[in-house]
Enzyme design. Structure first.
Site, PDB file in Angstrom:
ATOM      1  N   LYS A  41      52.723 -10.243 -13.488  1.00  0.00           N
ATOM      2  CA  LYS A  41      52.078 -11.441 -14.039  1.00  0.00           C
ATOM      3  C   LYS A  41      50.628 -11.167 -14.435  1.00  0.00           C
ATOM      4  O   LYS A  41      49.936 -10.424 -13.748  1.00  0.00           O
ATOM      5  CB  LYS A  41      52.103 -12.587 -13.011  1.00  0.00           C
ATOM      6  CG  LYS A  41      53.487 -13.120 -12.715  1.00  0.00           C
ATOM      7  CD  LYS A  41      53.408 -14.249 -11.704  1.00  0.00           C
ATOM      8  CE  LYS A  41      54.787 -14.782 -11.337  1.00  0.00           C
ATOM      9  NZ  LYS A  41      54.725 -15.712 -10.199  1.00  0.00           N
ATOM     10  N   ARG A  90      63.056 -21.942  -3.722  1.00  0.00           N
ATOM     11  CA  ARG A  90      63.455 -23.104  -4.540  1.00  0.00           C
ATOM     12  C   ARG A  90      64.963 -23.066  -4.777  1.00  0.00           C
ATOM     13  O   ARG A  90      65.718 -23.134  -3.851  1.00  0.00           O
ATOM     14  CB  ARG A  90      62.654 -23.111  -5.849  1.00  0.00           C
ATOM     15  CG  ARG A  90      61.204 -23.555  -5.641  1.00  0.00           C
ATOM     16  CD  ARG A  90      60.367 -23.342  -6.861  1.00  0.00           C
ATOM     17  NE  ARG A  90      60.367 -21.936  -7.240  1.00  0.00           N
ATOM     18  CZ  ARG A  90      59.431 -21.343  -7.979  1.00  0.00           C
ATOM     19  NH1 ARG A  90      58.443 -22.042  -8.454  1.00  0.00           N
ATOM     20  NH2 ARG A  90      59.494 -20.062  -8.249  1.00  0.00           N
ATOM     21  N   SER A 128      54.147 -22.684 -11.098  1.00  0.00           N
ATOM     22  CA  SER A 128      52.794 -22.594 -11.653  1.00  0.00           C
ATOM     23  C   SER A 128      52.810 -22.433 -13.170  1.00  0.00           C
ATOM     24  O   SER A 128      51.947 -22.962 -13.867  1.00  0.00           O
ATOM     25  CB  SER A 128      52.036 -21.432 -11.020  1.00  0.00           C
ATOM     26  OG  SER A 128      51.836 -21.666  -9.662  1.00  0.00           O
TER      27      SER A 128
HETATM   28  O1  PNS Z   1      53.827 -16.194  -6.401  1.00  0.00           O
HETATM   29  P1  PNS Z   1      54.571 -14.916  -6.747  1.00  0.00           P
HETATM   30  O2  PNS Z   1      54.009 -14.288  -8.013  1.00  0.00           O
HETATM   31  O3  PNS Z   1      56.061 -15.106  -6.810  1.00  0.00           O
HETATM   32  O4  PNS Z   1      54.284 -13.916  -5.526  1.00  0.00           O
HETATM   33  C1  PNS Z   1      54.772 -12.588  -5.571  1.00  0.00           C
HETATM   34  C2  PNS Z   1      53.922 -11.720  -4.626  1.00  0.00           C
HETATM   35  C3  PNS Z   1      52.460 -11.780  -5.054  1.00  0.00           C
HETATM   36  C4  PNS Z   1      54.057 -12.248  -3.210  1.00  0.00           C
HETATM   37  C5  PNS Z   1      54.454 -10.273  -4.708  1.00  0.00           C
HETATM   38  O5  PNS Z   1      54.367  -9.806  -6.035  1.00  0.00           O
HETATM   39  C6  PNS Z   1      53.698  -9.337  -3.763  1.00  0.00           C
HETATM   40  O6  PNS Z   1      54.021  -9.257  -2.607  1.00  0.00           O
HETATM   41  N1  PNS Z   1      52.679  -8.624  -4.303  1.00  0.00           N
HETATM   42  C7  PNS Z   1      51.858  -7.694  -3.559  1.00  0.00           C
HETATM   43  C8  PNS Z   1      52.231  -6.241  -3.944  1.00  0.00           C
HETATM   44  C9  PNS Z   1      53.476  -5.824  -3.186  1.00  0.00           C
HETATM   45  O7  PNS Z   1      53.473  -5.692  -1.977  1.00  0.00           O
HETATM   46  N2  PNS Z   1      54.584  -5.616  -3.925  1.00  0.00           N
HETATM   47  C10 PNS Z   1      55.864  -5.240  -3.352  1.00  0.00           C
HETATM   48  C11 PNS Z   1      56.627  -6.488  -2.898  1.00  0.00           C
HETATM   49  S1  PNS Z   1      58.131  -6.054  -2.095  1.00  0.00           S
END
Ligand code: PNS
Length: 169
Positions: A41, A90, A128
């Site tokens: 994103k 959700r 969002s």
């Molecule tokens: O609100 P979102 O965009 O659905 O949240 C996703 C999020 C930010 C929780 C996920 O992308 C994340 O954990 N990012 C940190 C980097 C990471 O650890 N990535 C591997 C996830 S298994």
């Protein structure tokens, strides 16, 4: 002390996010709402702005803290000594992606569980990206975001697409 992490993009914070934070704060000793980086994103708000939104709308919840982190969630969870990662779930569309992330995080930080809270029926459709679209076309977002964030979000996003379109033509 049972501490959990509630990570997300929070771009911007919605009533759905606040609902999950509120319910998690009733279940655990401490909840850290964590502004995290999602490489898929391109955020509209800076990490600082998103953290400030979370601070503002959770000020009434004494066991909620706000932080931001640019790296792997699993590393943050381990260094914070958290027992779990809370996620809001959700509809079916969230499930596969959330399941993949939960299993990946379990491999990376086996001592922490991913815990899913189902969103309330009224927040089931909310995300969002839709809030950003409505705000960018100057629509009414008061049913979607915490009231104390309304003015900031409107100010930041209103006319965004119109400005982009006129810049492109
Ligand atoms: O609100 P979102 O965009 O659905 O949240 C996703 C999020 C930010 C929780 C996920 O992308 C994340 O954990 N990012 C940190 C980097 C990471 O650890 N990535 C591997 C996830 S298994």
């Amino acid at each position: 002390m049972r501490k959990v992490i509630y990570p997300g993009s929070f771009d911007p914070v919605t009533l759905g996010h606040l609902d999950i934070i509120t319910r998690a704060s009733g279940l655990f000793d401490e909840v850290i709402a964590l502004v995290s980086s999602n490489p898929m994103k391109q955020p509209s708000f800076t990490a600082q702005e998103r953290a400030a939104m979370l601070v503002k709308c959770t000020a009434h919840l004494p066991n909620v803290k706000v932080d931001s982190h640019l790296g792997l969630l699993a590393d943050y969870v381990r260094s914070a000594g958290a027992v779990g990662i809370v996620k809001g779930l959700r509809a079916m569309s969230d499930f596969e992606y959330e399941f993949q992330m939960a299993l990946t995080n379990k491999k990376l930080v086996p001592e922490a569980e991913t815990l899913f809270l189902t969103t309330t029926a009224e927040n089931m459709y909310l995300n969002s990206s839709l809030v950003k679209q409505v705000a960018a076309f100057d629509g009414d977002i008061s049913a979607f975001v915490p009231p104390e964030l309304l003015a900031d979000i409107r100010l930041r996003l209103q006319g965004k697409f119109r400005n982009q379109i006129s810049a492109d033509t």
